[in-house]
Each structure stands twice: as structure tokens, then as C-alpha cells.
Write an enzyme that holds these catalytic residues in place. Sequence first.
Site, PDB file in Angstrom:
ATOM      1  N   GLU A 119      37.712  52.029  67.418  1.00 40.66           N
ATOM      2  CA  GLU A 119      38.087  52.798  68.442  1.00 40.66           C
ATOM      3  C   GLU A 119      37.327  54.393  68.491  1.00 40.66           C
ATOM      4  O   GLU A 119      37.102  54.733  69.512  1.00 40.66           O
ATOM      5  CB  GLU A 119      39.860  53.261  68.497  1.00 40.66           C
ATOM      6  N   GLU A 155      45.853  45.515  65.913  1.00 40.64           N
ATOM      7  CA  GLU A 155      47.192  46.195  65.940  1.00 40.64           C
ATOM      8  C   GLU A 155      48.292  45.134  66.205  1.00 40.64           C
ATOM      9  O   GLU A 155      49.459  45.190  65.603  1.00 40.64           O
ATOM     10  CB  GLU A 155      47.187  47.256  66.827  1.00 40.64           C
TER      11      GLU A 155
END
Length: 261
Positions: A135, A115
Site C-alpha cells: 500500500e 487482509e
Amino acid sequence: MSQTSWVSYRVKERIATITLNRPDALNAMNRDVLQQLAGCLDQAKADGDADAVVITAVGDKVFSAGADIKFLNRASALQVRELAEMATTVTHKIENLGKVVIAAINGHALGGGLEIAEACMLRVAASGALLGHPEVKIGAVAGFGGTTRLPRLIGKGRAADMLLTGRLVTAEEALSMGLVNRVVPFTRLMDETHALLQDILSQSPQAVKLTWEALHRGLDLPIDASAQLGADYFGLAASTEDFRIGTSAFINKTQASFIGK
């Protein structure tokens, strides 16, 4: 470097390099790392000696494994949300630095690490790197901006594939889907990143800045408004000395020497 200094900053040849340096924890991000990264970005923004920024990490194995899972496991829901908000502040700083920012992905970029890279203008990856959002495999969500930026980079369908399965992709697959811009051998990573930066920095600084703003701001506008924004920035560029220098050089078949005004 002290034990708790996990992010370093240096400038050479007008390029600032911000380096994640927490190898014992796979450059995982906790509050301290994010605070230090934010501070380095603020320093880069204010640094008159830095025209561009590279974000990378030590070693040849891991760019960043993402959020510190040991912290996540013992943290409250509010503490996890606070960490995510700190991370989104960092990614906002990257996107709005006003300078070219390139991620030199030296190794695996996972979760929050990816990210950070997604927030950069461009990404150059070492050929052995794996990238992904695992995740969901730990019962989490890509909460540092991945659900926002990844579909804008590679499209909703490809993003859904990565985000919902948690699968990792090779650097070469990431290149084919548009997640990274270059894949090079690790030994050439910084040289190729700097070469890409120098190519950008040789253009008119005003034109580069306006082009990036048109891309960044226009992406979330309706197509007519986005096109109008591009036309407005074209007009703004025409008010600069660089515009006259560039168009004159084209007419006279000479090399433009931009002055940034």
C-alpha cells in the site's frame, strides 16, 4: 455465473467454499465484490450443511490483488473510507463466523487480499504465491485491517518491515514468520486445505469453538485476564458431553467419537 457475480458459494462434504472470481481484475475488491463476499459469509454462517469454510480464488496466479486501484484513483476520500469500512465489516464477519475459516491462498495475496486471509483462522498457501502489503508504494495505508492483524500474527517488528517498505515475501518466508500455516504445491492446495480442516473437524466442535474464542478474545486482554478466560472456557468445556466422551476415551485407550454437545 453472470458477469457481475464475482464471488461464488458452494458446499460439499460439509465444507463451504467461497471463491473470488474476478480474474480479469486480479480478483481486486470493489464495493460489489465486498458486498457479495459479505453475503456469502452470511450464507455460510446460517448454513446448517456447512461446518467449515474455505476462502479461495480462481486460477493459480492471484488470490487477490487487494482494493480496486482504478476505483481508488477516481474516488473521493469519503468513498475510499467507505470501501475500507465495508472491508473491515467483511473481515469482522470472517473472524466471528463461529465456524473454522481457512484461506486457501492459490496465488499472490496483496494488500486487501492478504487482509482477507489474515482474518481467517488459518492460511494455507501455494508455493508460488507472493504475499505482502504494498500500500505505501501507492501512497496508501493497509486500511482493511492489516495494521491491526499483521503485527498480531507475526510481531510488531516483522509487520513494520512489511508495512513500511511494501516488500513482498514468498510463501516460504511467510511460513517461517508465521504468516501462513502450510505451504504446499498448487496442485495439492485444496486437498491439503481440506485435510487440515478434517483434522480440526474430527475434534470436539465445542472444544474447537471455545479454544478459538479463548485465542481470539484473550489476545487483546492483559495476561492475567487472558489466562482467566482460558480457565473459564476450560470449565465450560467440562460441562459438555464431548468432554466426558473425550476423557473416557483417553482412559480406556479408545478413539473418541464426539457428538458436538
